[in-house]
Enzyme design. Structure first.
Site, mmCIF file in Angstrom:
data_model
loop_
_atom_site.group_PDB
_atom_site.id
_atom_site.type_symbol
_atom_site.label_atom_id
_atom_site.label_comp_id
_atom_site.label_asym_id
_atom_site.label_seq_id
_atom_site.Cartn_x
_atom_site.Cartn_y
_atom_site.Cartn_z
ATOM 1 N N CYS A 20 -1.408 -3.872 3.632
ATOM 2 C CA CYS A 20 -2.203 -3.262 4.702
ATOM 3 C C CYS A 20 -3.401 -4.104 5.137
ATOM 4 C CB CYS A 20 -2.653 -1.863 4.266
ATOM 5 S SG CYS A 20 -1.256 -0.777 3.898
ATOM 6 N N ARG A 53 0.777 -0.344 -3.407
ATOM 7 C CA ARG A 53 -0.482 -0.090 -2.708
ATOM 8 C C ARG A 53 -1.514 0.580 -3.613
ATOM 9 N NH1 ARG A 53 1.777 -1.623 1.884
ATOM 10 N NH2 ARG A 53 3.190 -0.324 3.131
ATOM 11 N N CYS A 104 0.356 -2.839 7.759
ATOM 12 C CA CYS A 104 1.589 -3.004 6.978
ATOM 13 C C CYS A 104 2.826 -3.141 7.862
ATOM 14 C CB CYS A 104 1.744 -1.883 5.958
ATOM 15 S SG CYS A 104 1.551 -0.248 6.640
ATOM 16 N N CYS A 155 -3.206 0.206 11.141
ATOM 17 C CA CYS A 155 -2.973 -0.392 9.826
ATOM 18 C C CYS A 155 -2.130 -1.632 10.046
ATOM 19 C CB CYS A 155 -2.269 0.579 8.893
ATOM 20 S SG CYS A 155 -2.239 -0.022 7.185
ATOM 21 N N LYS A 168 -3.697 13.095 2.868
ATOM 22 C CA LYS A 168 -2.297 12.658 2.947
ATOM 23 C C LYS A 168 -1.805 12.264 1.583
ATOM 24 C CE LYS A 168 0.361 8.899 4.890
ATOM 25 N NZ LYS A 168 0.298 7.608 5.509
ATOM 26 N N GLU A 177 -14.754 9.365 -1.060
ATOM 27 C CA GLU A 177 -14.122 8.849 0.161
ATOM 28 C C GLU A 177 -14.603 9.618 1.393
ATOM 29 O OE1 GLU A 177 -12.380 6.266 0.643
ATOM 30 O OE2 GLU A 177 -11.529 5.699 -1.287
ATOM 31 N N LYS A 195 -6.281 9.373 1.138
ATOM 32 C CA LYS A 195 -4.866 8.998 1.175
ATOM 33 C C LYS A 195 -4.458 8.498 -0.206
ATOM 34 C CE LYS A 195 -1.639 5.797 3.394
ATOM 35 N NZ LYS A 195 -1.422 4.887 4.527
ATOM 36 N N TYR A 252 6.703 15.526 11.334
ATOM 37 C CA TYR A 252 7.938 15.125 12.019
ATOM 38 C C TYR A 252 8.723 16.354 12.476
ATOM 39 C CZ TYR A 252 6.613 10.816 9.726
ATOM 40 O OH TYR A 252 5.895 9.727 9.296
ATOM 41 N N SER A 305 6.774 11.565 5.356
ATOM 42 C CA SER A 305 8.220 11.326 5.493
ATOM 43 C C SER A 305 9.041 11.895 4.331
ATOM 44 C CB SER A 305 8.480 9.830 5.638
ATOM 45 O OG SER A 305 7.979 9.111 4.523
#
Ligand code: PBG
Length: 338
Positions: free
Chosen positions: A141, A233, A133, A131, A264, A249, A211, A329, A290
């Site tokens: 993006c 976005r 960004c 991507c 996501k 999609e 997404k 993470y 995140s």
């Protein structure tokens, strides 16, 4: 309720007593049908050109790494049992431009890390986030074009060409799988064509197919230094109020040759993960993002929940919903906790 489930008077002779299988940890372990393993997990790593690792304040335990530290981290974690990693680039301001062209530079930290991991011969699967960004000076993006009402918008088709170039650079550097996350229409087809034209027929594509435009990406924008200088976005990522658009999609990405697809965020989108799983037979990944990571930490810091228990429960729920692979993470902690 069927009569066989009803109490037979004394209460002791119900034919079906689900609690029988909950007596004792060992029995519970034996009948569990959703089990998280280290091979379910993909760890996102941020790599840059800094002299030493910098921790990300909104994501406890997450750092931006210089290339050599990233390679050491991948080596150490792979010996501990974690075998999949996805790389994000942290780009110094002077390397950013309107088109994010540094993404295609073999010297960019993501590409150098991929090459170093391959040189080291580590037995790991390397994904490269694809991507712009983190590479554009405006933080969007893709490349911009002036749209209606003097507003700048991302130029979908012009961005496809740049995506192709960056994908080829990542494949040449050593990525097993490139992972386009910019939600451009036609991105999978354009990347597949560019890879094939470079002879990279073995390089796979994990598309961020489904997404959503999400507030849960907030802490990532600190980690990836890819926040936008204006706008949002929502013009290219999906609207979470549309419950059926995932089908469109998914169809497009599969038709264009996606080898794997992603949903996501994950934890607030378990319904979508379950439907995507039912609708296709390629591996389905889900990204525990995140903000979803940060909020568990924030609550745990206040003593409001137990971090380990909550992280294992949430990640297991993502798998139970149907994810074959989970970007998290928590991965380094999870391999110790499981
Ligand atoms: C870049 C990208 C983002 C994330 C992954 N790839 C940010 C965004 O779309 O704004 C978010 C990951 C996370 O929040 O952990 N397109």
């Amino acid at each position: 309720m069927p009569s066989s489930h009803r109490s037979q008077g004394s209460g002791s002779s119900r034919p079906i007593r689900p609690r029988r299988l909950r007596r004792g940890q060992t029995l519970r372990d034996m009948v569990a049908d959703v089990r998280l393993t280290p091979d379910d997990l993909i760890l996102p790593l941020f790599v840059g050109q800094m002299d030493q690792a910098r921790s990300v304040s909104s994501m406890p335990g997450v750092s931006q790494w210089p290339v050599t530290d990233a390679v050491r981290t991948i080596r150490d974690l792979s010996s501990a049992g974690l075998r999949q990693f996805i790389l994000f680039g942290v780009t110094p301001w002077e390397k950013k431009d309107a088109a994010g062209s540094y993404a295609a530079d073999p010297d960019a930290p993501v590409n150098r890390t991929l090459a170093a991991v391959r040189d080291a011969g580590l037995d790991v699967v390397m994904y490269a986030d694809l991507c712009f960004c983190e590479y554009t000076d405006h933080g969007h993006c893709g490349v911009l074009i002036e749209g209606d009402h003097d507003q700048w918008v991302v130029d979908n088709d012009a961005t496809l060409e740049y995506l192709g170039r960056a994908a080829v650079a990542q494949a040449r550097a050593g990525a097993d799988i490139v992972a386009p996350s910019g939600m451009m229409d036609g991105m999978v087809g354009a990347i597949r064509a560019a890879l094939d034209a470079d002879g990279r027929i073995e390089t796979g594509i994990l598309s961020y197919s489904v997404k959503f435009a999400s507030d849960f990406y907030g802490p990532f924008r600190e980690a990836g230094e890819g926040g936008m200088s204006f706008g949002s976005r929502r013009g290219y990522q999906m609207d979470y109020r549309r419950g059926r658009e995932w089908q469109i999609e998914l169809e497009i990405d599969l038709a264009e040759g996606a080898d794997m697809v992603m949903v996501k965020p994950a934890a607030s989108y378990l319904d979508v993960i379950a439907k995507v799983r039912e609708a296709c037979s390629v591996p389905v990944a889900a990204y525990h993002v995140s903000g979803e990571y940060a909020m568990l930490h924030a609550a745990a810091e206040r003593g409001w929940l137990d971090l380990r228990a909550a992280a294992v429960e949430t990640t297991t729920a993502i798998k139970r919903a149907g994810a074959d692979l989970i970007l998290s993470y928590f991965a380094p902690r999870l391999i110790e906790w499981l």
